[in-house]
Scaffold this motif. Structure first.
Motif, PDB file in Angstrom:
ATOM      1  N   GLU A 586       0.831  -1.203   0.000  1.00 24.39           N
ATOM      2  CA  GLU A 586       0.000   0.000   0.000  1.00 24.39           C
ATOM      3  C   GLU A 586       0.868   1.257   0.000  1.00 24.39           C
ATOM      4  O   GLU A 586       0.574   2.236  -0.707  1.00 24.39           O
ATOM      5  CB  GLU A 586      -0.932  -0.004   1.208  1.00 24.39           C
ATOM      6  CG  GLU A 586      -1.946   1.132   1.206  1.00 24.39           C
ATOM      7  CD  GLU A 586      -2.953   0.991   2.326  1.00 24.39           C
ATOM      8  OE1 GLU A 586      -4.157   1.041   2.046  1.00 24.39           O
ATOM      9  OE2 GLU A 586      -2.516   0.817   3.495  1.00 24.39           O
ATOM     10  N   ALA A 587       1.945   1.252   0.777  1.00 28.09           N
ATOM     11  CA  ALA A 587       2.842   2.404   0.804  1.00 28.09           C
ATOM     12  C   ALA A 587       3.501   2.607  -0.561  1.00 28.09           C
ATOM     13  O   ALA A 587       3.687   3.745  -1.013  1.00 28.09           O
ATOM     14  CB  ALA A 587       3.907   2.209   1.879  1.00 28.09           C
ATOM     15  N   LEU A 588       3.849   1.515  -1.241  1.00 27.12           N
ATOM     16  CA  LEU A 588       4.500   1.611  -2.548  1.00 27.12           C
ATOM     17  C   LEU A 588       3.592   2.293  -3.568  1.00 27.12           C
ATOM     18  O   LEU A 588       4.003   3.234  -4.243  1.00 27.12           O
ATOM     19  CB  LEU A 588       4.873   0.209  -3.042  1.00 27.12           C
ATOM     20  CG  LEU A 588       5.457   0.159  -4.455  1.00 27.12           C
ATOM     21  CD1 LEU A 588       6.907   0.603  -4.438  1.00 27.12           C
ATOM     22  CD2 LEU A 588       5.349  -1.246  -5.041  1.00 27.12           C
ATOM     23  N   ILE A 589       2.343   1.828  -3.666  1.00 23.32           N
ATOM     24  CA  ILE A 589       1.475   2.386  -4.703  1.00 23.32           C
ATOM     25  C   ILE A 589       0.981   3.784  -4.324  1.00 23.32           C
ATOM     26  O   ILE A 589       0.479   4.510  -5.179  1.00 23.32           O
ATOM     27  CB  ILE A 589       0.294   1.446  -5.007  1.00 23.32           C
ATOM     28  CG1 ILE A 589      -0.582   1.237  -3.767  1.00 23.32           C
ATOM     29  CG2 ILE A 589       0.797   0.119  -5.526  1.00 23.32           C
ATOM     30  CD1 ILE A 589      -1.795   0.364  -4.042  1.00 23.32           C
ATOM     31  N   SER A 590       1.132   4.147  -3.064  1.00 24.65           N
ATOM     32  CA  SER A 590       0.820   5.526  -2.673  1.00 24.65           C
ATOM     33  C   SER A 590       1.934   6.480  -3.085  1.00 24.65           C
ATOM     34  O   SER A 590       1.689   7.657  -3.359  1.00 24.65           O
ATOM     35  CB  SER A 590       0.607   5.614  -1.152  1.00 24.65           C
ATOM     36  OG  SER A 590      -0.501   4.843  -0.749  1.00 24.65           O
ATOM     37  N   ALA A 591       3.158   5.957  -3.133  1.00 26.24           N
ATOM     38  CA  ALA A 591       4.313   6.805  -3.433  1.00 26.24           C
ATOM     39  C   ALA A 591       4.629   6.879  -4.926  1.00 26.24           C
ATOM     40  O   ALA A 591       5.242   7.848  -5.382  1.00 26.24           O
ATOM     41  CB  ALA A 591       5.537   6.300  -2.680  1.00 26.24           C
ATOM     42  N   TRP A 592       4.209   5.848  -5.679  1.00 23.11           N
ATOM     43  CA  TRP A 592       4.555   5.795  -7.097  1.00 23.11           C
ATOM     44  C   TRP A 592       3.274   5.717  -7.923  1.00 23.11           C
ATOM     45  O   TRP A 592       2.400   4.898  -7.642  1.00 23.11           O
ATOM     46  CB  TRP A 592       5.421   4.566  -7.402  1.00 23.11           C
ATOM     47  CG  TRP A 592       6.748   4.599  -6.728  1.00 23.11           C
ATOM     48  CD1 TRP A 592       7.023   4.208  -5.457  1.00 23.11           C
ATOM     49  CD2 TRP A 592       7.981   5.047  -7.280  1.00 23.11           C
ATOM     50  NE1 TRP A 592       8.352   4.380  -5.174  1.00 23.11           N
ATOM     51  CE2 TRP A 592       8.971   4.896  -6.293  1.00 23.11           C
ATOM     52  CE3 TRP A 592       8.360   5.556  -8.521  1.00 23.11           C
ATOM     53  CZ2 TRP A 592      10.295   5.237  -6.505  1.00 23.11           C
ATOM     54  CZ3 TRP A 592       9.689   5.886  -8.733  1.00 23.11           C
ATOM     55  CH2 TRP A 592      10.639   5.733  -7.734  1.00 23.11           C
ATOM     56  N   PRO A 593       3.146   6.536  -8.940  1.00 20.19           N
ATOM     57  CA  PRO A 593       1.915   6.526  -9.744  1.00 20.19           C
ATOM     58  C   PRO A 593       1.803   5.271 -10.602  1.00 20.19           C
ATOM     59  O   PRO A 593       2.804   4.744 -11.101  1.00 20.19           O
ATOM     60  CB  PRO A 593       2.068   7.782 -10.620  1.00 20.19           C
ATOM     61  CG  PRO A 593       3.547   8.000 -10.721  1.00 20.19           C
ATOM     62  CD  PRO A 593       4.115   7.551  -9.403  1.00 20.19           C
ATOM     63  N   LEU A 594       0.580   4.782 -10.752  1.00 21.68           N
ATOM     64  CA  LEU A 594       0.274   3.639 -11.597  1.00 21.68           C
ATOM     65  C   LEU A 594      -0.943   3.966 -12.442  1.00 21.68           C
ATOM     66  O   LEU A 594      -1.702   4.888 -12.123  1.00 21.68           O
ATOM     67  CB  LEU A 594      -0.013   2.392 -10.753  1.00 21.68           C
ATOM     68  CG  LEU A 594       1.165   1.663 -10.120  1.00 21.68           C
ATOM     69  CD1 LEU A 594       0.664   0.586  -9.172  1.00 21.68           C
ATOM     70  CD2 LEU A 594       2.049   1.037 -11.201  1.00 21.68           C
TER      71      LEU A 594
END
Length: 686
Positions: A586-594
């Protein structure tokens, strides 16, 4: 209710501390202290007698057991399974001292034991959903009813086995490790379950967990000691992850020579295989014993197993005995023409300095050697560098040029360019020189291209090339002006670089040959760290469910840009979810756009994992929160809707639970939903 969903998919026994103990008392190392004996039988209490026998006085404190506790006893008595009756009486007497079975046990059993025929039929078909529904239905009709202890125990065990087999077949090693975490290897009767757990921990790289399970199995003693066959299988599994010397030490404690016992021959062979494999892989390995080599050599000649023949071939090649290696590889090729065996055969001939035979062998095994494009290029390139030495076949040219394009090998593209130039195939020469220059610039490639342009009389192209590179390579132009034109030489036809040839590791990835993909990436050396290559490595590792490795590869690839970075972030999220690291995902996809689609997919999986985890921990309010969040993103599957209904039920929200079960039943009749509604209605007196 059965909720099943598959996600996307130290020394062995701490021997550093155990070796001294083994030296002092190896038997004590492996064999634990004797456990309590299993309670004796009580057959005398049930033995038929022609004459009345005076009943022994019963203890005044004889316990009174409820029907659930004695259900199995009555069931076995009804089935007239005397041995199981005796064992059950012994078990009850051990648990409840003073317990005395009734004199009319067999008569009473016919009255007491419920008919479980239907349940056992469902059990035989692994129809667990129907079993759960039938149990709920019977309990709704008679709240005092319980399945027999025998049925309940066997049902739980069979559910565990079937689910573990499903996870093993799906290679969901983390889920399998979690499911089998409660197994006690020191007492587990179904050794196959422990073996499945060992496979899961091996795949996950959990050496500490492996050591615990292996220790538990191998230190059994007395009646619980594993059979020799099971001990061998256990040690064979241990050999995948631990050195041969450690396994040999364990074997010496299980079959001590002082007692006249020796390890079974199959284990000694596997140890020899492991020894030879470790020698072949270790540059600095010490020479092996003659006994080890003799043992494997005899087996290899007798069985003709390609793996054994190959092991011996690579051993002799490393031991600087290429003539013997050639014999082993020749035998292996007769059995299985494997690419690695073909490579070994070529090297055996080449190291005997028999260049003609080595090249002829390579030319007749181009397809097998093409499995390793780098190896094939190095084999073929000497002939292209010396075109007058011996003819080159059209098949060799095609294999060489394809390998060049698959690996983007600029130096070999240059070699092919010079081969074409010297045989006056100037159009092909120009194309290959330009290709090599595009991949990696050098003075010789510009020189070759310039000479080719002169022979083709492309004066404008030559002038533009000289103007562009005179400052970089001033020394080559006088040589070019004075170079004579090449004489016509007999040579194979060279085609221009074919368009659309994929990199070898990309081709292997698209074919889902993940081990070969990783092997080809490893051959790239420093090029493997490029983001566009690291992202492919990550996908291959993800395909093999090596989630930790995949995460590291994707993080390397995130240094790239554009689509490569986007793919790397998405892959890293999948790798984290494969490791059940939902917070990190969850932290990853909050920090990097997809992209919206990928963001939705990962979040849906995050909420699923949280819902399942909360449900298993009986945190039903959190289960509903996670399910609601997931349902806002994607449609809810039937099994998750059932989870939602049961969460409401456990929270005491019977109306909501009943409404959901009814809705499920409207879409598709569901025995479990019907039984759940009946259970809710019965408990509420409706």
């Amino acid at each position: 209710m059965r909720l099943a969903r598959t996600l996307l998919g130290a020394g062995l026994l701490g021997l550093a501390g155990l070796v001294p103990a083994a030296a002092a008392d190896s038997a004590h190392l492996i064999i634990a202290s004797a456990g309590q004996p299993f309670p004796g039988g009580a057959s005398a209490a049930l033995a038929p007698s022609a004459a009345p026998v005076a009943q022994a006085p019963q203890p005044t404190s004889a316990p009174v057991l409820d029907p659930v506790q004695t259900a199995a006893l009555y069931y076995y008595a009804k089935e007239r399974r005397i041995d199981r009756v005796e064992a059950e009486i012994a078990r009850l007497q051990a648990l409840y001292p003073g317990f005395v079975p009734p004199q009319d046990l067999y008569i009473a059993a016919d009255r007491v034991v419920p008919d479980e025929t239907t349940l056992w039929e469902m059990f035989a078909n692994d129809d667990f959903t129907a079993i759960d529904a039938e149990i709920i239905r019977r309990k709704a009709a008679d709240p005092a009813w319980e399945p027999t202890a025998d049925f309940g125990t066997k049902l739980a065990r069979k559910k565990l086995r079937v689910r573990m087999q499903e996870l093993a077949e799906a290679k969901d090693w983390l889920a399998l490790a979690d499911m089998s975490a409660g197994l006690d290897p020191t007492t587990e009767a179904d050794v196959d379950l422990v073996w499945m757990s060992i496979d899961a921990l091996s795949a996950a790289g959990d050496r500490d967990g492996l050591a615990r399970l292996l220790r538990g199995l191998l230190t059994r003693q007395g009646d619980s000691r594993l059979s020799d066959e099971h001990l061998v299988v256990t040690l064979q599994k241990a050999l995948r992850d631990f050195p041969a010397d450690e396994i040999r030490l364990l074997a010496s404690t299980l079959w001590p020579q002082s007692s006249g016992l020796i390890p079974p021959s199959v284990l000694r062979l596997d140890l020899a295989r492991k020894d030879v494999a470790e020698f072949n892989a270790d540059v600095d390995a010490a020479p092996l014993s003659a006994e080890t080599l003799r043992l494997l050599a005899v087996e290899a000649r007798n069985s003709r197993r390609p793996d054994d023949l190959s092991l011996m071939g690579w051993h002799d090649l490393k031991a600087d005995n290429p003539k013997s290696a050639e014999e082993w590889f020749a035998l292996a090729l007769d059995t299985a023409p494997d690419p690695e065996i073909a490579k070994g055969m070529y090297l055996s001939l080449e190291r005997q300095q028999d260049d003609a035979r080595a090249y002829d062998f390579a030319a007749s095994h181009l397809e097998a050697l093409s499995d390793d494009p780098v190896f094939l290029m190095n084999v073929l390139s000497p002939r292209f560098g010396n075109p007058g030495e011996a003819p080159v076949s059209a098949e060799a040219v095609l294999a060489y040029s394809t390998a060049i394009l698959e690996t983007r090998a600029a130096d070999h593209a240059e070699i092919l360019g010079w081969y074409a130039y010297n045989s006056r195939q100037f159009d092909a020469a120009e194309a290959w020189f330009r290709q090599s220059q595009d991949w990696e610039a050098s003075a010789d490639r510009i020189k070759g291209l310039a000479l080719t342009l002169l022979r083709l009389k492309k004066k404008k192209d030559y002038a533009a090339l000289r103007a562009e590179f005179t400052g970089l390579y001033p020394h080559i132009w006088p040589e070019i002006a004075e170079a004579p034109a090449p004489k016509a030489a007999q040579a194979a036809s060279v085609a221009e670089p074919a368009p659309g040839v994929k990199l070898s590791h990309v081709r292997q990835f698209e074919a889902k040959n993940y081990p070969a993909c990783l092997r080809d990436i490893d051959r790239l050396g420093a090029g493997a760290a490029k983001p566009q290559v690291a992202v492919i490595r990550g996908w291959c590792e993800l395909g093999l469910k090596r989630f930790s490795d995949a995460r590291a590869s994707f993080e390397t690839a995130m240094a790239g840009s554009g689509q490569v970075r986007s793919d790397a972030v998405y892959g890293a999220g999948l790798a984290l979810l494969g490791s059940r690291l939902t917070d990190e995902a969850e932290a990853l996809i909050s920090a990097w756009p997809l992209s919206a689609e990928r963001d939705r997919e990962l979040k849906a999986e995050i909420y699923f994992q949280r819902a399942r985890s909360s449900f298993d921990r009986e945190q039903f309010a959190r289960t509903l929160q996670a399910l609601d969040a997931r349902a806002s993103l994607v449609p809810e599957s039937r099994d998750l809707t059932q989870m939602r209904a049961w969460a409401h039920y456990h929270l005491g929200q019977s109306d909501q639970a009943r409404a959901i079960f009814r809705e499920l039943n409207l879409v598709m009749r569901d025995a479990g939903a019907v039984a759940a509604i009946e259970l809710i209605n019965t408990r509420e007196g409706k």
